[in-house]
Design a protein around this motif. Structure first.
Motif, PDB file in Angstrom:
ATOM      1  N   ALA A 335      25.106 -12.030   3.214  1.00  0.00           N
ATOM      2  CA  ALA A 335      23.870 -12.823   2.702  1.00  0.00           C
ATOM      3  C   ALA A 335      22.605 -11.883   2.508  1.00  0.00           C
ATOM      4  O   ALA A 335      21.894 -11.712   1.774  1.00  0.00           O
ATOM      5  N   LEU A 336      22.462 -11.175   3.852  1.00  0.00           N
ATOM      6  CA  LEU A 336      21.172 -10.559   4.303  1.00  0.00           C
ATOM      7  C   LEU A 336      21.063  -9.466   3.041  1.00  0.00           C
ATOM      8  O   LEU A 336      19.820  -8.976   2.792  1.00  0.00           O
ATOM      9  N   ALA A 337      22.067  -8.855   3.186  1.00  0.00           N
ATOM     10  CA  ALA A 337      22.213  -7.641   2.242  1.00  0.00           C
ATOM     11  C   ALA A 337      21.827  -7.941   0.996  1.00  0.00           C
ATOM     12  O   ALA A 337      21.243  -7.086   0.090  1.00  0.00           O
ATOM     13  N   HIS A 338      22.454  -8.971   0.422  1.00  0.00           N
ATOM     14  CA  HIS A 338      22.367  -9.499  -1.044  1.00  0.00           C
ATOM     15  C   HIS A 338      20.867  -9.797  -1.178  1.00  0.00           C
ATOM     16  O   HIS A 338      20.182  -9.243  -2.210  1.00  0.00           O
ATOM     17  N   ILE A 339      20.318 -10.520  -0.308  1.00  0.00           N
ATOM     18  CA  ILE A 339      18.839 -10.630  -0.518  1.00  0.00           C
ATOM     19  C   ILE A 339      17.838  -9.584  -0.236  1.00  0.00           C
ATOM     20  O   ILE A 339      16.828  -9.672  -1.059  1.00  0.00           O
ATOM     21  N   ALA A 340      18.317  -8.721   0.331  1.00  0.00           N
ATOM     22  CA  ALA A 340      17.541  -7.521   0.582  1.00  0.00           C
ATOM     23  C   ALA A 340      17.433  -6.665  -0.636  1.00  0.00           C
ATOM     24  O   ALA A 340      16.376  -5.956  -1.185  1.00  0.00           O
ATOM     25  N   ARG A 341      18.536  -6.789  -1.643  1.00  0.00           N
ATOM     26  CA  ARG A 341      18.670  -6.034  -2.396  1.00  0.00           C
ATOM     27  C   ARG A 341      18.159  -6.805  -3.999  1.00  0.00           C
ATOM     28  O   ARG A 341      17.677  -6.033  -4.761  1.00  0.00           O
ATOM     29  N   TYR A 342      18.375  -8.158  -4.059  1.00  0.00           N
ATOM     30  CA  TYR A 342      17.961  -8.859  -5.237  1.00  0.00           C
ATOM     31  C   TYR A 342      16.717  -9.623  -5.178  1.00  0.00           C
ATOM     32  O   TYR A 342      16.281  -9.993  -6.101  1.00  0.00           O
ATOM     33  N   GLY A 343      16.371 -10.036  -3.804  1.00  0.00           N
ATOM     34  CA  GLY A 343      15.268 -10.930  -3.549  1.00  0.00           C
ATOM     35  C   GLY A 343      13.991 -10.187  -4.190  1.00  0.00           C
ATOM     36  O   GLY A 343      13.724  -9.174  -4.363  1.00  0.00           O
ATOM     37  N   SER A 344      12.795 -11.358  -4.331  1.00  0.00           N
ATOM     38  CA  SER A 344      11.723 -10.610  -4.845  1.00  0.00           C
ATOM     39  C   SER A 344      10.750 -11.040  -3.744  1.00  0.00           C
ATOM     40  O   SER A 344       9.349 -10.891  -3.975  1.00  0.00           O
ATOM     41  N   GLU A 345      11.055 -11.203  -2.444  1.00  0.00           N
ATOM     42  CA  GLU A 345      10.243 -11.570  -1.265  1.00  0.00           C
ATOM     43  C   GLU A 345       9.219 -12.910  -1.470  1.00  0.00           C
ATOM     44  O   GLU A 345       8.256 -12.828  -1.064  1.00  0.00           O
ATOM     45  N   HIS A 346       9.718 -13.586  -2.246  1.00  0.00           N
ATOM     46  CA  HIS A 346       9.146 -14.686  -2.646  1.00  0.00           C
ATOM     47  C   HIS A 346       9.364 -16.094  -1.600  1.00  0.00           C
ATOM     48  O   HIS A 346       8.916 -16.303  -0.776  1.00  0.00           O
ATOM     49  N   THR A 347      10.561 -16.595  -1.819  1.00  0.00           N
ATOM     50  CA  THR A 347      11.171 -17.622  -0.842  1.00  0.00           C
ATOM     51  C   THR A 347      12.457 -17.440  -0.830  1.00  0.00           C
ATOM     52  O   THR A 347      13.268 -17.379  -1.687  1.00  0.00           O
ATOM     53  N   GLU A 348      12.943 -17.655   0.418  1.00  0.00           N
ATOM     54  CA  GLU A 348      14.419 -17.545   0.760  1.00  0.00           C
ATOM     55  C   GLU A 348      14.770 -18.677   1.909  1.00  0.00           C
ATOM     56  O   GLU A 348      14.007 -19.018   2.564  1.00  0.00           O
ATOM     57  N   ALA A 349      15.914 -19.547   1.554  1.00  0.00           N
ATOM     58  CA  ALA A 349      16.379 -20.453   2.426  1.00  0.00           C
ATOM     59  C   ALA A 349      17.798 -20.266   3.172  1.00  0.00           C
ATOM     60  O   ALA A 349      18.912 -19.950   2.159  1.00  0.00           O
ATOM     61  N   ILE A 350      17.844 -20.672   4.243  1.00  0.00           N
ATOM     62  CA  ILE A 350      19.190 -20.935   4.976  1.00  0.00           C
ATOM     63  C   ILE A 350      19.439 -22.308   5.309  1.00  0.00           C
ATOM     64  O   ILE A 350      18.568 -23.033   5.888  1.00  0.00           O
ATOM     65  N   VAL A 351      20.825 -22.834   5.186  1.00  0.00           N
ATOM     66  CA  VAL A 351      21.160 -23.961   5.538  1.00  0.00           C
ATOM     67  C   VAL A 351      22.314 -23.918   6.592  1.00  0.00           C
ATOM     68  O   VAL A 351      23.542 -23.434   6.228  1.00  0.00           O
ATOM     69  N   THR A 352      21.934 -24.280   7.698  1.00  0.00           N
ATOM     70  CA  THR A 352      22.944 -23.995   9.020  1.00  0.00           C
ATOM     71  C   THR A 352      22.569 -24.852  10.051  1.00  0.00           C
ATOM     72  O   THR A 352      21.378 -25.347  10.360  1.00  0.00           O
ATOM     73  N   ALA A 353      23.504 -25.482  10.839  1.00  0.00           N
ATOM     74  CA  ALA A 353      23.487 -25.761  12.195  1.00  0.00           C
ATOM     75  C   ALA A 353      23.320 -24.755  13.384  1.00  0.00           C
ATOM     76  O   ALA A 353      23.214 -25.216  14.534  1.00  0.00           O
ATOM     77  N   ASP A 354      23.584 -23.721  12.954  1.00  0.00           N
ATOM     78  CA  ASP A 354      23.571 -22.711  14.011  1.00  0.00           C
ATOM     79  C   ASP A 354      22.333 -21.841  14.312  1.00  0.00           C
ATOM     80  O   ASP A 354      21.735 -21.007  13.373  1.00  0.00           O
ATOM     81  N   GLU A 355      21.776 -22.135  15.190  1.00  0.00           N
ATOM     82  CA  GLU A 355      20.104 -21.882  15.727  1.00  0.00           C
ATOM     83  C   GLU A 355      20.184 -20.215  15.890  1.00  0.00           C
ATOM     84  O   GLU A 355      19.275 -19.516  15.328  1.00  0.00           O
ATOM     85  N   ALA A 356      21.405 -19.583  16.287  1.00  0.00           N
ATOM     86  CA  ALA A 356      21.257 -18.057  16.218  1.00  0.00           C
ATOM     87  C   ALA A 356      21.259 -17.598  14.862  1.00  0.00           C
ATOM     88  O   ALA A 356      20.510 -16.532  14.754  1.00  0.00           O
ATOM     89  N   ALA A 357      21.975 -18.114  13.945  1.00  0.00           N
ATOM     90  CA  ALA A 357      22.078 -17.563  12.795  1.00  0.00           C
ATOM     91  C   ALA A 357      20.754 -17.933  11.886  1.00  0.00           C
ATOM     92  O   ALA A 357      20.362 -16.778  11.254  1.00  0.00           O
ATOM     93  N   ALA A 358      20.179 -19.129  12.245  1.00  0.00           N
ATOM     94  CA  ALA A 358      18.815 -19.404  11.579  1.00  0.00           C
ATOM     95  C   ALA A 358      17.794 -18.488  12.183  1.00  0.00           C
ATOM     96  O   ALA A 358      16.952 -17.859  11.220  1.00  0.00           O
ATOM     97  N   SER A 359      17.805 -18.026  13.428  1.00  0.00           N
ATOM     98  CA  SER A 359      16.811 -17.247  14.007  1.00  0.00           C
ATOM     99  C   SER A 359      17.042 -15.821  13.492  1.00  0.00           C
ATOM    100  O   SER A 359      15.817 -15.224  13.029  1.00  0.00           O
ATOM    101  N   ARG A 360      18.230 -15.409  13.352  1.00  0.00           N
ATOM    102  CA  ARG A 360      18.127 -14.113  12.761  1.00  0.00           C
ATOM    103  C   ARG A 360      17.793 -13.965  11.268  1.00  0.00           C
ATOM    104  O   ARG A 360      17.234 -13.043  11.005  1.00  0.00           O
TER     105      ARG A 360
END
Length: 422
Positions: A335-360
């Motif tokens: 997911a991080l690799a996809h966003i780094a390639r295709y994102g426009s540095e505007h807004t990104e969101a993660i949905v998770t209950a895993d605090e470590a994953a969200a922190s990363r």
């Protein structure tokens, strides 16, 4: 009405003169002007809505899509929201003169950093007439004069709004040239504006990719880009799937024609079979067209949910419409690799209950707004408590994210000595 190349310089000169008055205007007078501007927006509602109806009619006749018309459309509720946004700016703390730091040097010099206005701001934008009042209010409160160059599709609306705002200015005793609409004209007049070093201090373009590239390539004045919003919602394997569905539908379908709307959904492979049919049905109920990767197509076809195969250029594309690209990814790394390639540095969101994953995710994603268990639609000045916004900067220099009052100021050093010499 259009404006010729030779006519734009006097507008900038008038703005420069007005900016000197605004820079030293007391907070009380600026707030009085803002509240007066809000009153005049309300009293001019019939004229503004009539002008907007003409713009909307012309857009529909020209075959503009529904999302474009929605960005252009004003109604009584939206006009009231514009007036309230102006009043909200009046309630905000005045940044001009704010001391941000102070320290003392060994030689006894007292050093302070103090906020001051930028001067003259050129706002270039398309479609959305509410930008006219938002930009005017923020520039006024931060002590800046503003030149508003909207698109031809909203020219009637912008002019009617500006007349109301200028009436409010005059009522409070501030120069009417503090807020000026630059009539839409040929590109030669825009090029001339972009060359006016010494008269215009900052340009903020908001609109399509073509407009922003044109401004960035031709400007001799500083530019803060409000670039395209290719925003992602990433559903991690540890997500609350009901929450993820609510966030995804809101991020895509609440207002698909705005820059903080989601354009791509990423789903962990571990939850794709359970999550995709549910969220896809909810999206289709909102008239969203889905364009998926092979795994997405296979899952949704088995579930009987309509989906089209995604083309490679659907990823990284700002649809500004009821269209959503969908991709199943292996894990957080993918997911991080996809966003780094295709994102426009505007807004990104993660949905998770895993605090470590969200922190990363929040640490590693580069974007002006990073959301954890919240819709991308919250990357907005009003929603973040900044009042109205002049835009969402995707430039990393000077400002990154929603630009409120503080982002429309610079800082100077004020040094107090007792006869020290070097």
């Amino acid at each position: 009405m259009t404006v010729a190349k030779e006519d734009v310089r006097p507008l900038a000169e008038n703005a420069r003169a007005a900016s000197r008055t605004l820079a030293i205007a007391p907070t009380r007078q600026k707030d009085e002007a803002l509240r007066s501007m809000a009153r005049h927006l309300r009293s001019a509602a019939p004229a503004i809505l009539a002008a907007n109806a003409e713009d909307v009619s012309a857009a529909r006749s020209a075959g503009r899509n529904a999302a474009f018309v929605d960005r252009l459309l004003l109604d009584a509720q939206r006009l009231e929201a514009m007036a309230r946004a102006v009043e909200a700016v009046a309630d905000l703390k005045d940044p001009v003169g704010e001391e941000t730091e102070h320290w003392k040097r060994p030689n006894g010099l007292q050093i302070r950093k103090v906020r001051l206005p930028l001067g003259v701001v050129l706002m270039i934008y398309e479609s959305r007439p509410n930008v006219t009042s938002d930009a005017a209010a923020l520039c006024l409160k931060s002590g800046n004069a503003v030149l508003l160059r909207g698109g031809s599709e909203s020219a009637r609306s912008n002019q009617a709004i500006a007349q109301a705002l200028q009436a409010g200015l005059q009522e409070a005793g501030l120069p009417e040239h503090s807020i000026q609409v630059v009539p839409a004209g040929e590109r030669e007049s825009l090029l001339e504006l972009l060359k006016l070093e010494g008269l215009i201090d900052l340009c903020i373009p908001r609109g399509g990719e073509g407009l922003i590239r044109f401004v960035a390539e031709n400007a001799r004045i500083p530019v803060v880009k409000h670039y395209k919003g290719v925003c992602h919602v990433y559903v991690h394997e540890a997500a609350d799937l009901d929450m993820a569905a609510r966030i995804t539908v809101n991020a895509k379908a609440s207002r698909p024609g705005v820059c903080n709307a989601a354009e791509c959904l990423l789903v962990d492979r571990a939850v794709a079979e359970r999550f995709l049919p549910t969220v896809a049905r909810a999206l289709v109920d909102k008239q969203v067209e889905l364009r998926g990767c092979p795994t997405t197509v296979a899952v949704l076809s088995r579930a009987g949910v309509p989906v089209k195969p995604a083309a490679e250029d659907d990823y990284g594309r700002e649809f500004l419409d009821l269209i959503l690209a969908v991709r199943v990814v292996k894990d957080l790394d993918a997911a991080l690799a996809h966003i780094a390639r295709y994102g426009s540095e505007h807004t990104e969101a993660i949905v998770t209950a895993d605090e470590a994953a969200a922190s990363r995710f929040t640490r590693e994603v580069t974007a002006s707004g990073v959301m954890w268990n919240a819709s991308t639609r919250f990357n907005d000045g009003g929603e973040l408590g900044l009042g109205a916004e002049i835009g969402i900067s995707t430039s990393r220099l000077h400002a990154f994210g929603p630009m409120g009052l503080r982002e429309l100021t610079s800082q100077k050093y004020v040094v107090h000595g007792r006869g020290q010499v070097r």
